[in-house]
Motif scaffolding. Structure first.
Motif, PDB file in Angstrom:
ATOM      1  N   THR A 189       0.844  -1.197   0.000  1.00  0.00           N
ATOM      2  CA  THR A 189       0.000   0.000   0.000  1.00  0.00           C
ATOM      3  C   THR A 189       0.881   1.251   0.000  1.00  0.00           C
ATOM      4  N   ARG A 190       2.191   1.039  -0.129  1.00  0.00           N
ATOM      5  CA  ARG A 190       3.117   2.178  -0.192  1.00  0.00           C
ATOM      6  C   ARG A 190       2.865   3.013  -1.452  1.00  0.00           C
ATOM      7  N   LEU A 191       2.375   2.381  -2.512  1.00  0.00           N
ATOM      8  CA  LEU A 191       2.048   3.132  -3.725  1.00  0.00           C
ATOM      9  C   LEU A 191       0.965   4.168  -3.411  1.00  0.00           C
ATOM     10  N   ASP A 192      -0.063   3.764  -2.682  1.00  0.00           N
ATOM     11  CA  ASP A 192      -1.128   4.686  -2.291  1.00  0.00           C
ATOM     12  C   ASP A 192      -0.583   5.750  -1.336  1.00  0.00           C
ATOM     13  N   HIS A 193       0.270   5.338  -0.420  1.00  0.00           N
ATOM     14  CA  HIS A 193       0.924   6.265   0.522  1.00  0.00           C
ATOM     15  C   HIS A 193       1.708   7.337  -0.243  1.00  0.00           C
ATOM     16  N   ASN A 194       2.486   6.896  -1.229  1.00  0.00           N
ATOM     17  CA  ASN A 194       3.275   7.848  -2.026  1.00  0.00           C
ATOM     18  C   ASN A 194       2.381   8.767  -2.859  1.00  0.00           C
ATOM     19  N   ARG A 195       1.281   8.222  -3.368  1.00  0.00           N
ATOM     20  CA  ARG A 195       0.334   9.046  -4.112  1.00  0.00           C
ATOM     21  C   ARG A 195      -0.247  10.143  -3.213  1.00  0.00           C
ATOM     22  N   ALA A 196      -0.557   9.782  -1.972  1.00  0.00           N
ATOM     23  CA  ALA A 196      -1.086  10.770  -1.021  1.00  0.00           C
ATOM     24  C   ALA A 196      -0.041  11.847  -0.725  1.00  0.00           C
ATOM     25  N   LEU A 197       1.206  11.434  -0.540  1.00  0.00           N
ATOM     26  CA  LEU A 197       2.283  12.413  -0.334  1.00  0.00           C
ATOM     27  C   LEU A 197       2.377  13.372  -1.515  1.00  0.00           C
ATOM     28  N   GLY A 198       2.265  12.808  -2.726  1.00  0.00           N
ATOM     29  CA  GLY A 198       2.368  13.623  -3.938  1.00  0.00           C
ATOM     30  C   GLY A 198       1.253  14.648  -4.042  1.00  0.00           C
ATOM     31  N   GLN A 199       0.034  14.243  -3.681  1.00  0.00           N
ATOM     32  CA  GLN A 199      -1.100  15.169  -3.753  1.00  0.00           C
ATOM     33  C   GLN A 199      -0.937  16.330  -2.766  1.00  0.00           C
ATOM     34  N   ILE A 200      -0.482  16.019  -1.559  1.00  0.00           N
ATOM     35  CA  ILE A 200      -0.277  17.063  -0.548  1.00  0.00           C
ATOM     36  C   ILE A 200       0.876  17.979  -0.959  1.00  0.00           C
ATOM     37  N   SER A 201       1.941  17.385  -1.475  1.00  0.00           N
ATOM     38  CA  SER A 201       3.096  18.160  -1.927  1.00  0.00           C
ATOM     39  C   SER A 201       2.688  19.177  -2.995  1.00  0.00           C
ATOM     40  N   GLU A 202       1.896  18.724  -3.970  1.00  0.00           N
ATOM     41  CA  GLU A 202       1.448  19.624  -5.036  1.00  0.00           C
ATOM     42  C   GLU A 202       0.497  20.690  -4.513  1.00  0.00           C
ATOM     43  N   ARG A 203      -0.413  20.304  -3.636  1.00  0.00           N
ATOM     44  CA  ARG A 203      -1.400  21.253  -3.116  1.00  0.00           C
ATOM     45  C   ARG A 203      -0.730  22.390  -2.334  1.00  0.00           C
ATOM     46  N   LEU A 204       0.307  22.023  -1.537  1.00  0.00           N
ATOM     47  CA  LEU A 204       0.961  23.022  -0.690  1.00  0.00           C
ATOM     48  C   LEU A 204       2.202  23.632  -1.338  1.00  0.00           C
ATOM     49  N   ASP A 205       2.587  23.101  -2.505  1.00  0.00           N
ATOM     50  CA  ASP A 205       3.787  23.572  -3.198  1.00  0.00           C
ATOM     51  C   ASP A 205       5.016  23.468  -2.287  1.00  0.00           C
ATOM     52  N   VAL A 206       5.185  22.275  -1.704  1.00  0.00           N
ATOM     53  CA  VAL A 206       6.361  21.999  -0.877  1.00  0.00           C
ATOM     54  C   VAL A 206       7.048  20.751  -1.424  1.00  0.00           C
ATOM     55  N   GLN A 207       8.307  20.560  -1.011  1.00  0.00           N
ATOM     56  CA  GLN A 207       9.045  19.374  -1.432  1.00  0.00           C
ATOM     57  C   GLN A 207       8.391  18.127  -0.839  1.00  0.00           C
ATOM     58  N   GLY A 251     -12.352  15.292  -2.106  1.00  0.00           N
ATOM     59  CA  GLY A 251     -11.577  15.292  -3.351  1.00  0.00           C
ATOM     60  C   GLY A 251     -10.219  14.640  -3.218  1.00  0.00           C
ATOM     61  N   PHE A 252      -9.512  14.942  -2.152  1.00  0.00           N
ATOM     62  CA  PHE A 252      -8.197  14.332  -1.934  1.00  0.00           C
ATOM     63  C   PHE A 252      -8.319  12.817  -1.819  1.00  0.00           C
ATOM     64  N   ILE A 253      -9.268  12.354  -1.015  1.00  0.00           N
ATOM     65  CA  ILE A 253      -9.450  10.916  -0.808  1.00  0.00           C
ATOM     66  C   ILE A 253      -9.788  10.220  -2.118  1.00  0.00           C
ATOM     67  N   THR A 254     -10.731  10.794  -2.863  1.00  0.00           N
ATOM     68  CA  THR A 254     -11.141  10.190  -4.132  1.00  0.00           C
ATOM     69  C   THR A 254      -9.996  10.154  -5.137  1.00  0.00           C
ATOM     70  N   THR A 255      -9.208  11.218  -5.181  1.00  0.00           N
ATOM     71  CA  THR A 255      -8.079  11.268  -6.127  1.00  0.00           C
ATOM     72  C   THR A 255      -7.082  10.153  -5.845  1.00  0.00           C
ATOM     73  N   VAL A 256      -6.752   9.941  -4.569  1.00  0.00           N
ATOM     74  CA  VAL A 256      -5.807   8.874  -4.214  1.00  0.00           C
ATOM     75  C   VAL A 256      -6.423   7.514  -4.506  1.00  0.00           C
ATOM     76  N   GLN A 257      -7.686   7.332  -4.138  1.00  0.00           N
ATOM     77  CA  GLN A 257      -8.360   6.048  -4.367  1.00  0.00           C
ATOM     78  C   GLN A 257      -8.426   5.687  -5.844  1.00  0.00           C
ATOM     79  N   GLN A 258      -8.632   6.691  -6.705  1.00  0.00           N
ATOM     80  CA  GLN A 258      -8.863   6.455  -8.136  1.00  0.00           C
ATOM     81  C   GLN A 258      -7.630   6.737  -8.997  1.00  0.00           C
ATOM     82  N   ARG A 259      -6.480   6.957  -8.371  1.00  0.00           N
ATOM     83  CA  ARG A 259      -5.289   7.339  -9.130  1.00  0.00           C
ATOM     84  C   ARG A 259      -4.879   6.267 -10.132  1.00  0.00           C
ATOM     85  N   GLY A 260      -4.980   5.013  -9.745  1.00  0.00           N
ATOM     86  CA  GLY A 260      -4.618   3.929 -10.654  1.00  0.00           C
ATOM     87  C   GLY A 260      -5.475   3.933 -11.908  1.00  0.00           C
TER      88      GLY A 260
END
Length: 360
Positions: A189-207, A251-260
């Protein structure tokens, strides 16, 4: 200056310097002793994820830049020629850490002496297929591979199941490899974990490296629950930084759930590069440890933590040390989280029942 003063002034310091140099050389020599290779199995190795992950492992992305590896690549007979091509490319890449490659369609040969197994191979759901049909195919595959691991893998072999339904495939593997400790069988489930990190990173414009401690609860499916209630970005609360609970709770939850599914729509193929990378992340943290103050998401055998039925393979937040994972305890769970966590657990209970009916 008498003889004693001469000794104290010149001979003793020189002796200390010599001994220090010998000690430094000894330590340097010890650090550069070549380690014994770790034997890593990749099933479904001629497929997209297998093709992506094999060179990552051989370059040290999974076990570190000083750990030699031997790769065992397994696939089905119709993919034998493609599998041989993967082996040829690995040899042609001249990778210093790669100490050997076995490409085979024989499950016993593939599983012999394995220290780490990355189970990528599985039967994908095709149009018109019922869930039980897919489960039945995968039960058959994982029963055979589990039996081979049980009989031929090295003691204390670590297993990561990637192929879907990953949680339930891992559970079936556990059933037919009883000598492998239950804590040594996990799913991705690390793929989903990384996807969640990516969404937050983009939303906040942080590394992305500054975003920590998101959680994926439950099944690697559309019922998974990506949770940011304990997450931080640049050491501040993600929820407070985003300032948009509507997005974080929907929206965040759905995006991570449906990313694949979104990736399949975009490239007409399922996730391969990101799946391979996250599998390396999963195993690296499991073997080498998670950074202090940081947890990651892993599908692991439930011990009843957070009210999740024992015996399911369920994604929890974990920390890793000395090759062992531990579920992070005592996190506060709000009402929304409780509902979503239980919903995913219910799906896993259903999948387990279907899989066991296939066994019978």
């Amino acid at each position: 200056m008498d003889h004693l003063e001469l000794v104290e002034k010149f001979v003793v310091p020189l002796s200390c310097l010599y001994l220090s140099w010998k000690l430094i050389r000894h330590i340097w020599s010890f650090m550069n002793i070549e380690r014994e290779p770790v034997t890593v199995l990749v099933t479904g190795a001629a497929g997209q994820i297998g093709y992506a992950i094999a060179p990552m492992i051989a370059r040290g992305a999974m076990l570190g830049p000083n750990q030699p590896v031997i790769l065992h690549l397994l696939d089905i007979e119709p993919a034998a020629q493609a599998l041989e091509g993967v082996k040829m490319e690995l040899i042609d890449a001249a990778l210093p850490l790669l100490k050997g490659v076995v490409a085979t369609t024989d499950v016993v040969e593939a599983c012999t002496g394995i220290n780490i197994a990355i189970m990528v191979g599985g039967f994908p759901r095709k149009e018109g297929m019922e869930r039980k049909d897919v489960m039945s195919k995968n039960v058959s595959i994982y029963k055979a591979q589990a039996t081979a691991l049980e009989q031929h893998a090295a003691p204390n072999c670590k297993v990561l199941v990637v192929a879907n339904p990953a949680n339930t495939n891992a559970l079936i593997l556990k059933e037919f490899a009883p000598s492998i400790p239950e804590k040594n069988i996990t799913c991705l489930t690390r793929l989903d974990h990384n996807r969640a990190l990516g969404q937050i990173s983009e939303r906040l414009d942080v590394q992305i490296c500054d975003v920590k401690n998101v959680i994926i609860w439950g099944n690697h499916s559309s019922t998974q629950y990506p949770d940011v209630n304990h997450a931080t970005a640049e050491e501040k609360s993600v929820r407070e930084l985003v300032k948009d609970d509507d997005w974080l709770n929907s929206g965040f939850i759905t995006t991570v759930q449906q990313r694949g599914a979104a990736i399949i729509k975009a490239r007409k193929l399922s996730s391969a590069l990101s799946a391979a990378s996250s599998a390396c992340d999963h195993m690296r943290d499991w073997v080498l440890g998670t950074p202090a103050g940081t947890w990651v998401s892993m599908g692991v055998y439930s011990d009843g933590s957070y009210g999740i039925q024992p015996g399911l393979i369920y994604s929890f937040p974990v920390t890793c040390k000395d090759g062992e994972w531990s579920i992070v305890q005592d996190l506060e769970i709000d009402e929304l989280s409780r509902k979503k966590m239980d919903l995913s657990a219910e799906e896993l209970i259903e999948e387990k029942a279907i899989a066991y009916s296939c066994l019978n």
